[in-house]
Design a protein around this motif. Sequence first.
Motif, PDB file in Angstrom:
ATOM      1  N   LYS A  11       0.859  -1.185   0.000  1.00 46.17           N
ATOM      2  CA  LYS A  11       0.000   0.000   0.000  1.00 46.17           C
ATOM      3  C   LYS A  11       0.894   1.234   0.000  1.00 46.17           C
ATOM      4  N   TYR A  12       0.532   2.191  -0.853  1.00 42.48           N
ATOM      5  CA  TYR A  12       1.289   3.428  -0.984  1.00 42.48           C
ATOM      6  C   TYR A  12       0.465   4.573  -0.409  1.00 42.48           C
ATOM      7  N   PHE A  13       1.124   5.453   0.333  1.00 42.07           N
ATOM      8  CA  PHE A  13       0.421   6.565   0.951  1.00 42.07           C
ATOM      9  C   PHE A  13       1.042   7.895   0.558  1.00 42.07           C
ATOM     10  N   ALA A  14       0.186   8.928   0.567  1.00 43.62           N
ATOM     11  CA  ALA A  14       0.571  10.305   0.305  1.00 43.62           C
ATOM     12  C   ALA A  14       1.300  10.408  -1.040  1.00 43.62           C
ATOM     13  N   ARG A  15       2.428  11.084  -1.059  1.00 42.66           N
ATOM     14  CA  ARG A  15       3.184  11.314  -2.292  1.00 42.66           C
ATOM     15  C   ARG A  15       3.604  10.013  -2.973  1.00 42.66           C
ATOM     16  N   ASN A  19       9.325   5.380   5.371  1.00 43.59           N
ATOM     17  CA  ASN A  19       8.751   4.660   6.511  1.00 43.59           C
ATOM     18  C   ASN A  19       8.025   3.438   5.989  1.00 43.59           C
ATOM     19  N   VAL A  20       8.323   2.289   6.584  1.00 42.77           N
ATOM     20  CA  VAL A  20       7.748   1.018   6.142  1.00 42.77           C
ATOM     21  C   VAL A  20       7.064   0.353   7.321  1.00 42.77           C
ATOM     22  N   SER A  21       5.816  -0.069   7.108  1.00 42.53           N
ATOM     23  CA  SER A  21       5.168  -0.883   8.124  1.00 42.53           C
ATOM     24  C   SER A  21       4.815  -2.240   7.522  1.00 42.53           C
ATOM     25  N   SER A  36       2.985  -2.626  11.923  1.00 41.01           N
ATOM     26  CA  SER A  36       4.116  -2.259  12.789  1.00 41.01           C
ATOM     27  C   SER A  36       5.278  -1.773  11.934  1.00 41.01           C
ATOM     28  N   TYR A  37       5.886  -0.678  12.363  1.00 43.66           N
ATOM     29  CA  TYR A  37       7.029  -0.162  11.616  1.00 43.66           C
ATOM     30  C   TYR A  37       8.191  -1.137  11.677  1.00 43.66           C
ATOM     31  N   VAL A  38       8.869  -1.298  10.525  1.00 43.33           N
ATOM     32  CA  VAL A  38       9.978  -2.250  10.412  1.00 43.33           C
ATOM     33  C   VAL A  38      11.119  -1.620   9.623  1.00 43.33           C
ATOM     34  N   SER A  39      12.282  -2.276   9.674  1.00 44.03           N
ATOM     35  CA  SER A  39      13.446  -1.824   8.911  1.00 44.03           C
ATOM     36  C   SER A  39      13.470  -2.524   7.551  1.00 44.03           C
ATOM     37  N   PHE A  40      14.389  -2.088   6.702  1.00 40.64           N
ATOM     38  CA  PHE A  40      14.549  -2.711   5.388  1.00 40.64           C
ATOM     39  C   PHE A  40      15.073  -4.140   5.508  1.00 40.64           C
ATOM     40  N   ASP A  41      15.606  -4.510   6.655  1.00 35.84           N
ATOM     41  CA  ASP A  41      16.140  -5.860   6.867  1.00 35.84           C
ATOM     42  C   ASP A  41      15.075  -6.867   7.296  1.00 35.84           C
ATOM     43  N   GLU A  42      13.873  -6.408   7.553  1.00 38.84           N
ATOM     44  CA  GLU A  42      12.804  -7.274   8.045  1.00 38.84           C
ATOM     45  C   GLU A  42      12.449  -8.331   7.006  1.00 38.84           C
ATOM     46  N   ASP A  87       1.732 -10.909   3.922  1.00 38.38           N
ATOM     47  CA  ASP A  87       2.005  -9.659   4.642  1.00 38.38           C
ATOM     48  C   ASP A  87       1.418  -8.480   3.882  1.00 38.38           C
ATOM     49  N   VAL A  88       1.074  -7.443   4.648  1.00 39.13           N
ATOM     50  CA  VAL A  88       0.664  -6.168   4.076  1.00 39.13           C
ATOM     51  C   VAL A  88       1.739  -5.158   4.458  1.00 39.13           C
ATOM     52  N   VAL A  89       2.370  -4.598   3.438  1.00 41.33           N
ATOM     53  CA  VAL A  89       3.442  -3.631   3.641  1.00 41.33           C
ATOM     54  C   VAL A  89       2.938  -2.270   3.176  1.00 41.33           C
ATOM     55  N   ALA A  90       3.094  -1.272   4.032  1.00 43.61           N
ATOM     56  CA  ALA A  90       2.695   0.088   3.698  1.00 43.61           C
ATOM     57  C   ALA A  90       3.930   0.971   3.638  1.00 43.61           C
ATOM     58  N   LEU A  91       3.977   1.840   2.632  1.00 44.68           N
ATOM     59  CA  LEU A  91       5.096   2.766   2.454  1.00 44.68           C
ATOM     60  C   LEU A  91       4.599   4.192   2.637  1.00 44.68           C
ATOM     61  N   PHE A  92       5.280   4.917   3.524  1.00 46.31           N
ATOM     62  CA  PHE A  92       4.920   6.288   3.854  1.00 46.31           C
ATOM     63  C   PHE A  92       6.123   7.198   3.661  1.00 46.31           C
ATOM     64  N   PRO A  93       5.918   8.399   3.130  1.00 46.58           N
ATOM     65  CA  PRO A  93       7.022   9.358   3.108  1.00 46.58           C
ATOM     66  C   PRO A  93       7.267   9.853   4.526  1.00 46.58           C
ATOM     67  N   PRO A  94       8.436  10.437   4.766  1.00 50.40           N
ATOM     68  CA  PRO A  94       8.701  10.977   6.099  1.00 50.40           C
ATOM     69  C   PRO A  94       7.699  12.075   6.438  1.00 50.40           C
TER      70      PRO A  94
END
Length: 87
Positions: free
Chosen positions: A6-10, A58-60, A64-70, A76-83
């Motif tokens: 899922k992509y958010f905002a910009r 920002n990745v959830s 839950s927020y996670v790192s790129f190493d997760e 899974d549902v992954v959401a991407l947010f700009p800072p």
Amino acid sequence: MKIKVKYFARFRELAGVSEEIIELPNGSRVSDLIEIIKERHPKFKNEVFAQNEDADVNVSRNGSYVSFDEELKDGDVVALFPPASGG
């Protein structure tokens, strides 16, 4: 495995979609998913990662927020947010 992204905002504007399903091999990590997203969506790559391969994204994963190493799991549902910005 199938991951819902899922992509958010910009990021939604840059990807041109609000969400999509991306298939990855078992054992893939968020960083692998990001590489596929950059290949699929050149605007996302060019604007978010143009200056910095470790861009501030920002990745959830499943809320839950996670790192790129997760490591990711099927479904899974992954959401991407700009800072966040503002003051």
